[in-house]
Design a protein around this motif. Structure first.
Motif, short mmCIF file in Angstrom:
data_model
loop_
_atom_site.label_atom_id
_atom_site.label_comp_id
_atom_site.label_asym_id
_atom_site.label_seq_id
_atom_site.Cartn_x
_atom_site.Cartn_y
_atom_site.Cartn_z
N MET A 13 148.84 -32.31 22.47
CA MET A 13 149.67 -31.30 21.80
C MET A 13 150.77 -31.95 20.97
SD MET A 13 150.10 -28.04 24.36
CE MET A 13 150.78 -28.94 25.74
N LEU A 14 151.35 -33.02 21.51
CA LEU A 14 152.40 -33.71 20.77
C LEU A 14 151.84 -34.37 19.52
CD1 LEU A 14 154.44 -35.40 23.66
CD2 LEU A 14 154.89 -33.25 22.49
N MET A 15 150.65 -34.94 19.64
CA MET A 15 150.04 -35.59 18.48
C MET A 15 149.69 -34.59 17.40
SD MET A 15 150.21 -38.75 19.14
CE MET A 15 149.20 -39.36 17.78
N GLY A 16 149.41 -33.34 17.81
CA GLY A 16 149.04 -32.33 16.84
C GLY A 16 150.21 -31.55 16.28
N ALA A 173 147.27 -19.75 19.99
CA ALA A 173 147.74 -20.49 21.16
C ALA A 173 148.06 -21.96 20.91
CB ALA A 173 146.73 -20.36 22.30
N PRO A 174 147.20 -22.75 20.24
CA PRO A 174 147.51 -24.18 20.10
C PRO A 174 148.83 -24.45 19.41
CG PRO A 174 145.22 -23.75 19.53
CD PRO A 174 145.88 -22.42 19.66
N GLU A 178 152.17 -26.06 21.26
CA GLU A 178 152.75 -27.31 20.77
C GLU A 178 154.25 -27.13 20.52
OE1 GLU A 178 150.50 -28.07 17.30
OE2 GLU A 178 148.64 -28.49 18.39
N ALA A 179 154.61 -25.98 19.96
CA ALA A 179 156.01 -25.72 19.65
C ALA A 179 156.85 -25.58 20.92
CB ALA A 179 156.12 -24.46 18.80
N LEU A 180 156.30 -24.94 21.94
CA LEU A 180 157.05 -24.70 23.17
C LEU A 180 157.35 -26.00 23.92
CD1 LEU A 180 155.35 -21.45 24.47
CD2 LEU A 180 157.66 -21.68 23.54
N VAL A 181 156.57 -27.04 23.66
CA VAL A 181 156.83 -28.32 24.30
C VAL A 181 158.23 -28.82 23.95
CG1 VAL A 181 156.14 -30.75 24.38
CG2 VAL A 181 154.41 -28.97 24.50
#
Length: 240
Positions: A13-16, A173-174, A178-181
């Motif tokens: 998720m961080l990479m994306g 969702a993806p 990713e943003a919520l991280v």
């Protein structure tokens, strides 16, 4: 054969994530590293100061006279109480050498020493509390920095939804996850910083109380035991 599921781990998720979100995460990571460095450093220095101040005050209080108390404090040169007493004795010497009549010196000595001890306590607390404002900054700012990354990521996710012309969960969702991280990492930075800051302030409050008690005991002993010149020509209590 079963279908291979797409990677949904935190790293993927961080990479994306978008460039802005990655910059936010990098900034939060640097804040976290510096915050933990301060936490471990202050755990050692502040707890050591608390122990030395507490033990030093007990030794000074139980000493038979002022001179013995100062000698016992001198065995731990790094103790805040040793630094306090050294400054006070130095100021006493300066006042003693001043070209002022004897009665005037007697009237000035306690007020002068009180001011010097107050300044010394302030200086020691300032030294011990250095870098703690950064922990307070992390505690207050990190969640909002993470929230900024989240908002930016969600904006980008909705932009991608608009381009794909689909509001299906698999599309939404993806990007949102990713943003919520970013918010999660912001909280992970802020929570330890908040706990550590409050803990250190509490310990420093105890240290301040012990130093104030020492200053009072020091002044009382000076008033009781120190004369400007003894009958043999030697100073009582504050011999060099």
């Amino acid at each position: 054969m079963t279908e291979l599921m797409p990677e949904t781990g935190i790293l993927s998720m961080l990479m994306g994530a978008t460039l802005v979100v990655k910059c936010v995460l990098g900034f939060l990571l640097s804040m976290s590293v510096w915050s933990w460095t301060i936490i471990f450093t202050k755990l050692v220095s502040i707890n050591r100061a608390k122990k030395s101040v507490s033990e030093g005050y007990e030794l000074f209080f139980q000493a038979s006279d002022l001179g013995s108390g100062l000698q016992l404090l001198g065995q731990t040169p790094s103790s805040p109480l040793t630094l306090l007493s050294t400054k006070a004795v130095r100021e006493f010497r300066n006042l003693e050498r001043a070209d002022i009549e004897r009665d005037r010196k007697r009237a000035l000595v306690k007020d002068t020493l009180r001011r010097m001890l107050r300044q010394g306590i302030t200086a020691e607390l300032k030294r011990l509390s250095s870098s703690l404002p950064f922990l307070a900054t992390c505690a207050n700012a990190a969640p909002f920095i993470g929230l900024f990354g989240t908002v930016w990521g969600i904006m980008d996710a909705f932009h991608e939804i608009g381009k794909a012309e689909s509001a299906a969960l698999t599309t939404v969702a993806p990007g949102i996850s990713e943003a919520l991280v970013a918010t999660a990492i912001g909280l992970a930075v802020a929570i330890p910083a908040t706990i550590a800051y409050n803990y250190f302030r509490s310990v420093l409050s105890d240290v301040q109380g012990e130093m104030i008690n020492f200053a009072g005991a020091f002044l009382n002993r000076v008033e009781r035991e120190v004369s400007w010149v003894s009958p043999k020509g030697k100073r009582n209590g504050m011999e060099e």
